[in-house]
Scaffold this motif. Structure first.
Motif, mmCIF file in Angstrom:
data_model
loop_
_atom_site.group_PDB
_atom_site.id
_atom_site.type_symbol
_atom_site.label_atom_id
_atom_site.label_comp_id
_atom_site.label_asym_id
_atom_site.label_seq_id
_atom_site.Cartn_x
_atom_site.Cartn_y
_atom_site.Cartn_z
ATOM 1 N N THR A 179 4.394 20.946 -89.221
ATOM 2 C CA THR A 179 5.662 21.328 -89.852
ATOM 3 C C THR A 179 5.909 22.806 -89.613
ATOM 4 O O THR A 179 5.032 23.637 -89.912
ATOM 5 C CB THR A 179 5.590 21.082 -91.384
ATOM 6 O OG1 THR A 179 5.281 19.713 -91.597
ATOM 7 C CG2 THR A 179 6.893 21.435 -92.066
ATOM 8 N N ALA A 180 7.099 23.142 -89.105
ATOM 9 C CA ALA A 180 7.427 24.558 -88.874
ATOM 10 C C ALA A 180 7.646 25.252 -90.214
ATOM 11 O O ALA A 180 8.470 24.811 -91.024
ATOM 12 C CB ALA A 180 8.660 24.670 -88.006
ATOM 13 N N LEU A 181 6.893 26.325 -90.472
ATOM 14 C CA LEU A 181 7.062 27.099 -91.703
ATOM 15 C C LEU A 181 7.988 28.285 -91.448
ATOM 16 O O LEU A 181 8.817 28.631 -92.295
ATOM 17 C CB LEU A 181 5.711 27.610 -92.212
ATOM 18 C CG LEU A 181 4.590 26.573 -92.386
ATOM 19 C CD1 LEU A 181 3.316 27.235 -92.849
ATOM 20 C CD2 LEU A 181 5.023 25.483 -93.361
ATOM 21 N N VAL A 182 7.798 28.893 -90.290
ATOM 22 C CA VAL A 182 8.566 30.102 -89.942
ATOM 23 C C VAL A 182 8.858 30.066 -88.447
ATOM 24 O O VAL A 182 7.994 29.663 -87.658
ATOM 25 C CB VAL A 182 7.736 31.382 -90.258
ATOM 26 C CG1 VAL A 182 8.458 32.638 -89.797
ATOM 27 C CG2 VAL A 182 7.405 31.473 -91.746
ATOM 28 N N THR A 183 10.074 30.459 -88.076
ATOM 29 C CA THR A 183 10.363 30.658 -86.652
ATOM 30 C C THR A 183 10.899 32.081 -86.473
ATOM 31 O O THR A 183 11.639 32.585 -87.329
ATOM 32 C CB THR A 183 11.384 29.630 -86.116
ATOM 33 O OG1 THR A 183 12.563 29.696 -86.917
ATOM 34 C CG2 THR A 183 10.834 28.230 -86.159
ATOM 35 N N VAL A 184 10.482 32.705 -85.395
ATOM 36 C CA VAL A 184 10.818 34.109 -85.164
ATOM 37 C C VAL A 184 11.363 34.277 -83.754
ATOM 38 O O VAL A 184 10.794 33.740 -82.803
ATOM 39 C CB VAL A 184 9.552 35.005 -85.285
ATOM 40 C CG1 VAL A 184 9.909 36.474 -85.121
ATOM 41 C CG2 VAL A 184 8.825 34.768 -86.594
ATOM 42 N N ASP A 185 12.472 35.011 -83.654
ATOM 43 C CA ASP A 185 13.010 35.376 -82.336
ATOM 44 C C ASP A 185 13.129 36.889 -82.312
ATOM 45 O O ASP A 185 13.777 37.478 -83.191
ATOM 46 C CB ASP A 185 14.393 34.746 -82.138
ATOM 47 C CG ASP A 185 14.319 33.232 -82.234
ATOM 48 O OD1 ASP A 185 13.744 32.618 -81.324
ATOM 49 O OD2 ASP A 185 14.809 32.676 -83.243
ATOM 50 N N GLY A 186 12.487 37.500 -81.343
ATOM 51 C CA GLY A 186 12.499 38.962 -81.266
ATOM 52 C C GLY A 186 13.008 39.441 -79.928
ATOM 53 O O GLY A 186 12.862 38.749 -78.909
ATOM 54 N N LEU A 187 13.636 40.601 -79.945
ATOM 55 C CA LEU A 187 14.007 41.267 -78.689
ATOM 56 C C LEU A 187 13.194 42.557 -78.602
ATOM 57 O O LEU A 187 13.249 43.399 -79.511
ATOM 58 C CB LEU A 187 15.502 41.600 -78.678
ATOM 59 C CG LEU A 187 15.948 42.412 -77.457
ATOM 60 C CD1 LEU A 187 15.865 41.571 -76.176
ATOM 61 C CD2 LEU A 187 17.369 42.941 -77.648
ATOM 62 N N PHE A 188 12.424 42.682 -77.532
ATOM 63 C CA PHE A 188 11.660 43.903 -77.290
ATOM 64 C C PHE A 188 12.262 44.596 -76.069
ATOM 65 O O PHE A 188 12.595 43.942 -75.079
ATOM 66 C CB PHE A 188 10.175 43.582 -77.060
ATOM 67 C CG PHE A 188 9.407 43.388 -78.346
ATOM 68 C CD1 PHE A 188 9.754 42.381 -79.239
ATOM 69 C CD2 PHE A 188 8.364 44.228 -78.683
ATOM 70 C CE1 PHE A 188 9.077 42.208 -80.443
ATOM 71 C CE2 PHE A 188 7.675 44.078 -79.879
ATOM 72 C CZ PHE A 188 8.028 43.062 -80.762
ATOM 73 N N VAL A 189 12.418 45.896 -76.186
ATOM 74 C CA VAL A 189 13.072 46.662 -75.116
ATOM 75 C C VAL A 189 12.182 47.840 -74.724
ATOM 76 O O VAL A 189 11.677 48.563 -75.591
ATOM 77 C CB VAL A 189 14.451 47.199 -75.591
ATOM 78 C CG1 VAL A 189 15.109 48.052 -74.511
ATOM 79 C CG2 VAL A 189 15.375 46.045 -75.988
ATOM 80 N N GLU A 190 11.992 47.990 -73.411
ATOM 81 C CA GLU A 190 11.293 49.194 -72.933
ATOM 82 C C GLU A 190 12.294 50.339 -72.984
ATOM 83 O O GLU A 190 13.355 50.268 -72.358
ATOM 84 C CB GLU A 190 10.798 49.007 -71.503
ATOM 85 C CG GLU A 190 9.561 48.162 -71.420
ATOM 86 C CD GLU A 190 9.104 47.925 -69.995
ATOM 87 O OE1 GLU A 190 9.320 48.815 -69.136
ATOM 88 O OE2 GLU A 190 8.549 46.850 -69.750
ATOM 89 N N PRO A 191 11.980 51.392 -73.735
ATOM 90 C CA PRO A 191 12.957 52.479 -73.910
ATOM 91 C C PRO A 191 13.353 53.098 -72.576
ATOM 92 O O PRO A 191 12.522 53.247 -71.678
ATOM 93 C CB PRO A 191 12.215 53.499 -74.772
ATOM 94 C CG PRO A 191 11.069 52.775 -75.366
ATOM 95 C CD PRO A 191 10.727 51.646 -74.457
ATOM 96 N N ARG A 192 14.643 53.437 -72.469
ATOM 97 C CA ARG A 192 15.152 54.139 -71.281
ATOM 98 C C ARG A 192 14.337 55.423 -71.074
ATOM 99 O O ARG A 192 13.930 55.752 -69.981
ATOM 100 C CB ARG A 192 16.621 54.490 -71.520
ATOM 101 C CG ARG A 192 17.439 54.688 -70.336
ATOM 102 C CD ARG A 192 18.941 54.619 -70.679
ATOM 103 N NE ARG A 192 19.227 54.352 -72.075
ATOM 104 C CZ ARG A 192 19.921 55.154 -72.879
ATOM 105 N NH1 ARG A 192 20.372 56.302 -72.431
ATOM 106 N NH2 ARG A 192 20.173 54.807 -74.129
ATOM 107 N N ILE A 193 14.112 56.123 -72.176
ATOM 108 C CA ILE A 193 13.314 57.351 -72.118
ATOM 109 C C ILE A 193 11.978 57.041 -72.795
ATOM 110 O O ILE A 193 11.930 56.888 -74.022
ATOM 111 C CB ILE A 193 14.015 58.496 -72.870
ATOM 112 C CG1 ILE A 193 15.417 58.685 -72.291
ATOM 113 C CG2 ILE A 193 13.213 59.785 -72.815
ATOM 114 C CD1 ILE A 193 16.394 59.337 -73.230
ATOM 115 N N PRO A 194 10.889 56.901 -71.988
ATOM 116 C CA PRO A 194 9.610 56.523 -72.596
ATOM 117 C C PRO A 194 9.163 57.567 -73.619
ATOM 118 O O PRO A 194 9.335 58.772 -73.406
ATOM 119 C CB PRO A 194 8.643 56.479 -71.408
ATOM 120 C CG PRO A 194 9.491 56.435 -70.194
ATOM 121 C CD PRO A 194 10.788 57.092 -70.549
#
Ligand SMILES: CCCCCCCCCCCC(=O)SCCNC(=O)CCNC(=O)[C@H](O)C(C)(C)COP(=O)(O)OP(=O)(O)OC[C@H]1O[C@@H](n2cnc3c(N)ncnc32)[C@H](O)[C@@H]1OP(=O)(O)O
Length: 198
Positions: A179-194
């Motif tokens: 049974t799904a308790l939690v679902t997560v969708d994330g966006l990770f971005v490599e910064p333009r300026i590290p």
């Protein structure tokens, strides 16, 4: 199949990991104790003494990053729920996470914020396993579908879509008995300026 447990980022089995584990146990017991006030004050003094010794051992950058070169990163922090990665095939990570008493929200279930914290941590780790570039969390969408228990391991899966330039969409689920308790969708971005050191 590689196992992230062998990653140089993992501090499992080191004396620092033992210190972190003892600190987690302390956090859990502080949360639940019925100790009387006089003894609580004495113990506060002992804990303060331990904190002083750790502070005096020096060598951090004043934001808590002790090891930003090769070696464990972030693992000395004891806020996040502990999770173990059992399998990793280069794209999909699976394992178990246990929310502790410290992460208790209400009526015997895990705090929603602690679940979000775990999600950010596991997706951050996934991101790090996938790419040398240091991506940062741009967006995290957590859907709470059913209560997550405290004190019992829960199964998780985390996976990634293909990278789109500097952007990568990452996903995770927590489930119990299918049974799904939690679902997560994330966006990770490599910064333009590290960022330096990140
Ligand atoms: C064993 C030990 C392991 C150790 C494992 C340890 C894991 C710890 C992990 C912790 C991870 C964190 O918590 S990180 C800390 C929390 N996060 C942060 O502090 C991030 C703060 N925000 C930022 O620094 C910035 O906003 C960035 C880096 C996210 C993006 O900045 P940028 O580089 O200037 O990006 P920019 O050019 O504007 O946008 C690039 C593309 O991304 C899109 N984009 C950017 N932000 C968003 C957004 N919020 N929502 C949607 N889309 C977005 C843009 O539309 C664009 O798409 P297009 O036009 O190209 O299509």
């Amino acid at each position: 199949m590689t196992h992230p447990g062998s990653s140089p980022l993992d501090e499992r089995g080191t004396p620092r990991a033992e210190l972190a584990q003892a600190t987690r146990a302390l956090q859990d017991e502080v949360r639940g104790t019925r100790i009387d006030g006089r003894r609580a004050r004495e113990l506060a003094g002992i804990v303060a003494e331990v904190a002083r010794e750790l502070r005096d051992s020096g060598a951090d950058d004043e934001v808590g990053r002790l090891h930003m070169g090769p070696g464990p990163v972030n693992r000395g922090q004891t806020l996040s729920p502990v999770y173990n990665v059992d399998t990793w095939d280069g794209r999909r990570m699976q394992g178990t996470v246990t929310f502790a008493r410290f992460h208790h929200g209400s009526v015997g279930t895990a705090h929603g914020g602690a679940i979000g914290l775990w999600a950010d941590d596991v997706l951050g780790r996934l991101s790090r396993e996938l790419s040398e570039g240091r991506a940062r969390t741009a967006c995290l969408h957590v859907q709470y579908r059913a209560s997550v228990p405290v004190g019992a391991p829960v199964w998780f899966t985390a996976w990634a879509d293909d990278a789109d330039g500097r952007k990568r969409e990452l996903h995770a689920t927590l489930e119990d008995d299918g049974t799904a308790l939690v679902t997560v969708d994330g966006l990770f971005v490599e910064p333009r300026i590290p960022l330096n050191g990140h």
